[in-house]
Structures are given as C-alpha cells and as structure tokens.
Design an enzyme around this catalytic site. Structure first.
Site, short mmCIF file in Angstrom:
data_model
loop_
_atom_site.label_atom_id
_atom_site.label_comp_id
_atom_site.label_asym_id
_atom_site.label_seq_id
_atom_site.Cartn_x
_atom_site.Cartn_y
_atom_site.Cartn_z
N ASP A 1 -9.06 -4.70 -5.56
CA ASP A 1 -8.44 -3.65 -4.71
C ASP A 1 -9.29 -2.30 -4.33
O ASP A 1 -9.28 -1.48 -5.25
CB ASP A 1 -6.93 -3.41 -4.90
CG ASP A 1 -6.18 -2.87 -3.71
OD1 ASP A 1 -7.00 -1.96 -2.99
OD2 ASP A 1 -5.31 -3.35 -3.40
N HIS B 1 -7.66 -5.69 -0.23
CA HIS B 1 -6.66 -4.84 -0.50
C HIS B 1 -5.20 -5.64 -0.46
O HIS B 1 -4.89 -6.22 0.82
CB HIS B 1 -6.79 -3.79 0.72
CG HIS B 1 -5.51 -2.60 0.72
ND1 HIS B 1 -5.20 -2.14 -0.55
CD2 HIS B 1 -4.67 -2.18 1.64
CE1 HIS B 1 -4.05 -1.10 -0.35
NE2 HIS B 1 -3.99 -1.14 1.01
N SER C 1 0.77 -1.34 0.18
CA SER C 1 -0.01 -0.01 -0.14
C SER C 1 1.04 1.32 -0.08
O SER C 1 1.56 1.46 -0.93
CB SER C 1 -1.08 -0.06 1.06
OG SER C 1 -2.04 0.82 1.02
#
Length: 513
Positions: A455, A483, A224
């Site tokens: 996602d 995610h 991320s």
C-alpha cells in the site's frame, strides 16, 4: 490520502495519507457525547438523536439529510451542519442484518458522490443482500451545509513551479509563501467553521446517524481515512459497536513528522514495486525493458523536470514540472490494475522528449484524496487540508519543517520531501485539541484491520500497529500492491471480510491472502 490532487494550483496536494496522523485523543467520553432514541446522555443532544430521516428517491438510491450540532460543547447554540446521506436498500430485506455505514476515504471524499458512482458495488452481493449500504458527506465535505471553502488566491505572474525538494532560501521562501496564502484563503472562505471539521466530531455525527437509522449498534467499514473515523468512533462509543472493518489503516500514534515520513516511504516503495512488477501487470507497455531501466527513467525525468518543465505539444497544454510529474506517478500507485498501463505509456513518451501524455493524465486526474477510488469531484482539496491540519498538532514556525526535509529526502527521495512540504500549510491552521496516542477503546468488540503489503498511501506497518492497539484486534493481510484491499477482487479478502461483517466470524491470527 495523499495530497497530489492540486498539481497546478496551490500546494494542498495528495492527502498525506498525507492523511495527517489523525490523532484521536481528547475525545469526549461516551456518557457526555450523547444518547440514542431511547434517551440518555445530554438533554441538549436529544433532538439530534431523535430525528427521523426523511428518505426520498434519488436515482436508484434513497437520499436524506441529517442535522448535527456544529459544536458538541454547545449544541444548543443553533449552529448546525446538515449532512447528505444516501442508502442502497438491502437486496434481501427478510434476512436484513441492519445498516452498514461506510466512509470511502479522504479526508474530503464525499460518501454520497461515491454512492452515486456505484460505490456500494465495492461490497459483495452477499453483503448487499443483508445490509442497507449507507454513506454520508462528513461535516464540511461535499454537500455538507456549510462546507469548507477556500477563497481564490492570487497567482504570481511568473508562476514558477513548486519545488518538490526546496533547497535554498529562495525556494523555501516561495513554498512557505504559498502555504501561508493557502491557509489565509481557507480561513477567509470557510467563515469560522474550520475548528469544527475534525474527525472526533465527525465520529459523533456518525453516532447520530446510527441512531437516526434505527440501529442499536453500528456496523461500519472505513477505507483509508475512513479507518481514522472508525477508530475515533470506537474510542468514543465502544459499547455501540457491532462490527468495525478498517482497510488501509492510519496509525493514530504517529505525529505529523512521522506521518509524512511514513507516507513518503510508502510511495517510494510503491514506485519501486511498479518498476519491479510492471511487466506482470501491463506486459510490454512498461517504460523500461528491465526494472532498473524503468527506475532510471523515472529518476531521470524528475531531475530534468526540476531543472526545466518537460515539454508538451498543443496550444492549450501546459508543461510538466516536477510536482506535476510526482502527482501523476503517485496517483497511479493507488490502483495499479487501472492506472499502470496509462502511466507506463506516458512515461515512455516523456522519456523520448514528449510529456504530452503525462500532461493529459494530470489534466484528467480527479483529486486523489486517499479514498480507495480517489475520484470524488467535490471540495476534496479544501476538506482534506482542513481535516488533516486540525486533527494533528503542527509546529507554528517553519524551522521544524525544514529540519525534517533532509531526513525525509534520505529516506524516501522526492516522495519524502514533498510530503513534508505538504504539511507546511498546517502551520497557520486553527489548533485542535487532539494529540497522537495509542488507541483507547476498552470494551469494544473485536475490530478487523485489513492491510496491503504494498500500500503506497497507508503503509502496511500502520495496519500492523493499529490492529495491535485494539483490544482483540484482528489483522487480515493482503499480499499485493495498490491502496487498500477489499473491493478489488481478491476472493480470499472478500470471504474473510464478509464473514466478519455478516456473522461476526473472527479472522484467525496470521491470516494472509
């Protein structure tokens, strides 16, 4: 990186992962940014690069502290950050490749807290055997000394709920006042460190850590927001990269408005995926008997909560307004295998007139800062705001935010409008020097980018874009929801990533898991 963590407080919300579009331009060139233990680079940085980490036992881990200059332009001025570092030693030391440094996401997630919560177990046994798994708290985050802090703010006595799609002048004035108050509180509580907590400087810290670990080149994994940190490192130190694996990519070419719209669309699609595939994951627990019923229920709850908070039972319970509902729904999109069942049961109860389970989910929810876990209890709220606002230029007047609301609402409903509202606090933040741009990392070895088609926080399109911006960039596609991909149990993803990290085996073009 979505800022949905402050559902009952000031509007700092889920990291627009929000993440902000962590643009990485304006970075210092490698020759200026420092050398390693063998020398080279600026002499003022030599003492930082030459430091030796003093490891001590901390549970099953080894812990140390790394000192870095607060201002790389003036490293000799005596101001520093001291950053916690944690390490899990390689299980097969005779076959050890080196250190693998990872960032769990955010911005604002504590790498040390993640390690203490068995974060190294996200890596396969094969990787843990060959590498010391290392993480750290970035500057301003968690146990960093100093750390970003926001002073307490006064809450209005009427405590009106924050609108997720402010329509009229009164609602817009209210969210603007809250954003201004939040910015002022953070400036007051953080005592001048806010201009120094950006991603470009954190990447320089990462190179100091590499040297202190004794590694000639860096092996790195970022989830991320961690992809932004890895991208910045590749731009500043391309010749010091051994391997970079970036999972849940953030596209540095997006500006603040494009980032908000991208994430809003990502969450809108993720909630549509939830309605469509709920039964595949949670069976009969779904709140509707068909995808259409589930979608209608969620939309109806938003409409009701916008008019009047959804009722709950219990003396200490609080009603669920539209923002709280949004935060709970979006947080559950990160890990469907863990959270869809609880969300489904809470939505069903709310549809029947009792939002108590939704309130309990909101109360139990740890800050969702865009990490793959979204479960770090440090100063996530403050740090996510500090880094996001500093990394990306934002308009200084409210007009551009209001003009972005309509387009965001049409494209992504409340998920789009709330993402724009989340950006408002950045209006009064210290200005950084970075700008949205395409990656500039000539000479970096092949970088692996992993993208999940469903996602919510870092949409797949950004992974496609980032992989294409790196010279020799490789894209590994995971067809699924949730995610990020690595560490969630898919053997195809695990095998491909492990082979790259351990043996630098390339991932073939078009590889899909």
């Amino acid at each position: 990186m979505h800022r949905a963590d402050q559902h009952r407080r000031q509007p700092v919300r889920l990291a627009l992962a929000a993440l902000a579009a962590f643009s990485l331009a304006g970075c210092t060139a490698v020759g200026e940014a420092g050398g390693d233990k063998a020398g080279g680079g600026r002499s003022e940085l030599a003492r930082f690069y030459a430091q030796e980490l003093k490891w001590k036992a901390c549970g099953e881990l080894r812990c140390a502290r790394l000192t870095v200059p607060m201002d790389y332009a003036r490293p000799e001025n005596g101001r520093t950050f001291v950053l916690p570092v944690a390490k899990a030693a390689a299980a097969d030391p005779e076959r050890r490749v080196g250190s693998l440094v990872y960032n769990p996401g955010g911005p604002g997630a504590s790498g040390v807290s993640d390690m203490e919560a068995d974060g190294s177990d996200s890596f396969s046994a094969a990787v843990r055997a060959r590498f010391d798994i290392v993480s750290f708290d970035p500057r301003g985050v968690g146990g960093s000394d100093p750390a970003v802090k926001c002073a307490a703010t006064d809450e209005a006595e009427d405590d009106l709920p924050e609108p997720v799609a402010p329509r009229g002048g009164a609602e817009r004035a209210r969210v603007l006042a809250g954003a201004d108050e939040q910015a002022a509180a953070c400036a007051k509580g953080s005592r001048g460190i806010l201009p120094h907590v950006g991603t470009a400087d954190a990447a320089r810290d990462l190179d100091v850590l590499r040297a202190a670990l004794g590694d000639r080149k860096l092996t790195y994994f970022g989830w991320s927001y961690g992809t932004s940190l890895g991208t910045s490192y590749a731009e500043q130190f391309p010749e010091r990269v051994r391997a970079l694996a970036l999972d849940g990519a953030v596209d540095p070419a997006l500006d603040w408005r494009q980032r908000a719209l991208s994430q809003g669309k990502g969450f809108r699609r993720a909630v549509d995926d939830y309605a469509e595939h709920c039964a595949d994951i949670v069976g009969d627990s779904c709140p509707g008997s068909t995808p259409e019923e589930t979608a209608e229920l969620i939309d109806g709850l938003y409409e009701r909560a916008a008019r009047e908070p959804l009722p709950v039972t219990g003396e200490d319970a609080y009603d669920v307004d539209a923002r709280t509902l949004l935060d709970v729904v979006t947080a559950a999109m990160y890990t469907p295998e863990d959270d869809w069942e609880g969300l489904s049961e809470a939505l069903s109860e709310a549809g029947e007139g009792d939002a108590t389970e939704l309130a309990e989910l909101a109360e139990a929810e740890e800050p969702a800062t865009g990490s793959r876990r979204a479960r770090s209890p440090e100063n996530d709220d403050e740090a996510i705001l500090a880094v996001s606002c500093l990394d990306v230029p934002h308009p200084r007047t409210p007009g551009p935010y209001w003009s972005a609301l309509d387009a965001a609402g049409k494209a992504a409903g409340v998920y789009g409008t709330s993402s724009v509202v989340d950006e408002l606090t950045c209006k009064d933040w210290p200005a950084g020097t970075q700008r949205p741009h395409r990656v500039e990392a000539d000479g970096v070895p092949p970088v692996l980018v992993i993208g999940t088609t469903g996602d919510p926080a870092t949409p797949y399109e950004e992974a496609e874009s980032l992989a294409g911006q790196f010279p020799g960039g490789m894209l590994l596609t995971y067809e699924g929801v949730g995610h990020t991909a690595y560490g969630r149990g898919n053997s195809c993803v695990t095998d491909a990533v492990d082979a790259y990290l351990i043996a630098l085996e390339p991932v073939r073009r078009g590889t899909t898991c």
